[in-house]
Design a protein around this motif. Structure first.
Motif, short mmCIF file in Angstrom:
data_model
loop_
_atom_site.label_atom_id
_atom_site.label_comp_id
_atom_site.label_asym_id
_atom_site.label_seq_id
_atom_site.Cartn_x
_atom_site.Cartn_y
_atom_site.Cartn_z
N GLU A 241 0.79 -1.17 0.00
CA GLU A 241 0.01 0.13 0.06
C GLU A 241 0.99 1.24 -0.17
N SER A 242 2.17 1.26 0.33
CA SER A 242 2.89 2.44 0.38
C SER A 242 4.04 2.37 -0.27
N ALA A 243 4.30 1.07 -1.25
CA ALA A 243 5.34 1.05 -2.19
C ALA A 243 5.56 2.10 -3.08
N GLU A 244 4.54 2.67 -3.83
CA GLU A 244 4.63 3.59 -4.70
C GLU A 244 5.24 4.86 -4.33
N ASP A 245 4.93 5.32 -3.31
CA ASP A 245 5.26 6.49 -2.60
C ASP A 245 6.68 6.36 -2.16
N VAL A 246 7.15 5.31 -1.31
CA VAL A 246 8.22 4.98 -0.97
C VAL A 246 9.30 4.94 -2.04
N ALA A 247 8.84 4.39 -3.38
CA ALA A 247 9.77 4.24 -4.56
C ALA A 247 9.86 5.99 -4.97
N ALA A 248 8.69 6.56 -5.02
CA ALA A 248 9.02 8.05 -5.42
C ALA A 248 9.90 8.75 -4.59
N GLY A 249 9.92 8.60 -3.23
CA GLY A 249 10.74 9.15 -2.41
C GLY A 249 12.20 8.74 -2.68
#
Length: 345
Positions: free
Chosen positions: A261-269
């Motif tokens: 659920e947070s993989a996309e945001d963490v990858a962007a960060g």
């Protein structure tokens, strides 16, 4: 309604737009009251304030407060979007008051990857009000599209907006493309560092802190005549880290293994952090990465906080051991970041 010519003192000369007016404008943004916000801005013009006064001292200041309210959770992202849209309508309304151009032609563009274009819109209309013909190319302009447009139109200058320092490498490509076309670049925005210190490091001819600075610099004969000193050539470490960008992001993401659920945001960060590292190497300034890591720690708090950030930095250090100066930058950034580092594993 037309505003007074920019080269004459206005009836509002010496007066400032006060906090009560700012509060009233923010109330209209909070209510998504487009008509009320436009009426307030037009009323200030009628009182003798210039387009630059209203856009720089009211709209731009209000937008910083909008960003603060979103960052602190006071406003939702929907409220921020609605408020920004209202301010965009105000910029449009004031831009319609400009008279015919009597000076040269400049192009306004946002660095590729920058989607926040309101600051650039404000610069566009302030420069237009000063008598220039301005072509606004919009948000996130690829360098190849910019250089094609420059060759087609031959403007006098490019105004380049960069909000985030991790976009500095892309800004450098746009500056290089403009210089190759013989067009000087005037940089603006916090992405170029405190006092614009990184603008000349990537080859820009100048930097302005505000839309008023852009007008002043454009009017200097030397700016229009020269593209500025060439930037120093990139070193081997920069080229190596740049070429390994995707690999570094992949390694760091695998190391932290975020939940779906947070993989996309963490990858962007992580991608933003790697870009900030590359930019710091390019301009040879540790402050860029230190400041970005401090901001990134705050942004990642809800997704693992400092432990997650330390794991990313540790992974990057181990992947880049053959470049000691790059590793030293990463360690300096980690040590300077606020908060308790805690265990890296």
């Amino acid at each position: 309604m037309t505003s007074p010519p920019p080269d004459r003192p206005t009836p509002a000369a010496g007066r400032r737009i006060g906090p009560d007016t700012l509060a009233a404008y923010l109330d209209r943004l909070d209510a998504a009251d487009r008509a009320g916000a436009v009426a307030l801005a037009r009323g200030l013009l009628a009182d003798g304030f210039s387009v630059a006064d209203v856009l720089v001292d009211l709209v731009a200041v209000a937008q910083r407060e909008v960003g603060r309210r979103w960052l602190t959770g006071t406003w939702s992202i929907a409220q921020e979007h609605a408020a920004t849209h209202v301010s965009e309508q105000v910029v449009d309304a004031l831009g319609a008051t400009a008279g015919p151009p009597r000076r040269g032609h400049v192009v306004m563009a946002c660095v590729e990857g920058e989607w926040h274009a309101l600051a650039a819109r404000i610069v566009t209309e302030v420069v237009r009000a000063a008598g220039w013909r301005v072509t606004f190319l919009g948000a996130s302009v690829p360098a190849r599209h910019l250089v094609s447009y420059l060759h087609q139109t031959g403007p006098d200058a490019v105004l380049l907006s960069c909000v985030q320092p991790n976009r500095l490498v892309r800004a450098a490509r746009m500056v290089e493309a403009s210089r190759a076309a013989g067009v000087p670049v005037l940089a603006g925005g916090p992405g170029f560092g405190p006092d614009g210190r990184w603008a000349t490091a990537i080859g820009a001819a100048g930097w302005g802190a505000s839309a008023r600075d852009a007008v002043e610099l454009l009017e200097r004969p030397l700016f229009a005549a020269h593209t500025g000193a060439p930037p120093p050539p990139p070193d081997d470490a920069y080229v190596a880290v740049l070429h390994r960008r995707r690999e570094l992001v992949r390694l760091a993401l695998a190391a932290v293994d975020p939940p779906p659920e947070s993989a996309e945001d963490v990858a962007a960060g992580i991608a933003h952090l790697v870009d900030a590292l590359i930019a710091a190497v390019r301009v040879d300034d540790d402050r860029l990465l230190r400041d970005f890591v401090g901001w990134q720690e705050e942004a990642l708090t809800s997704r693992g906080g400092r432990a997650l950030l330390d794991r990313v930095l540790d992974t990057l250090e181990r992947a880049l051991t053959e470049h000691p100066r790059v590793v030293a930058r990463l360690r300096a950034a980690r040590e300077a970041a606020p908060g308790d580092p805690g265990p890296a594993g």
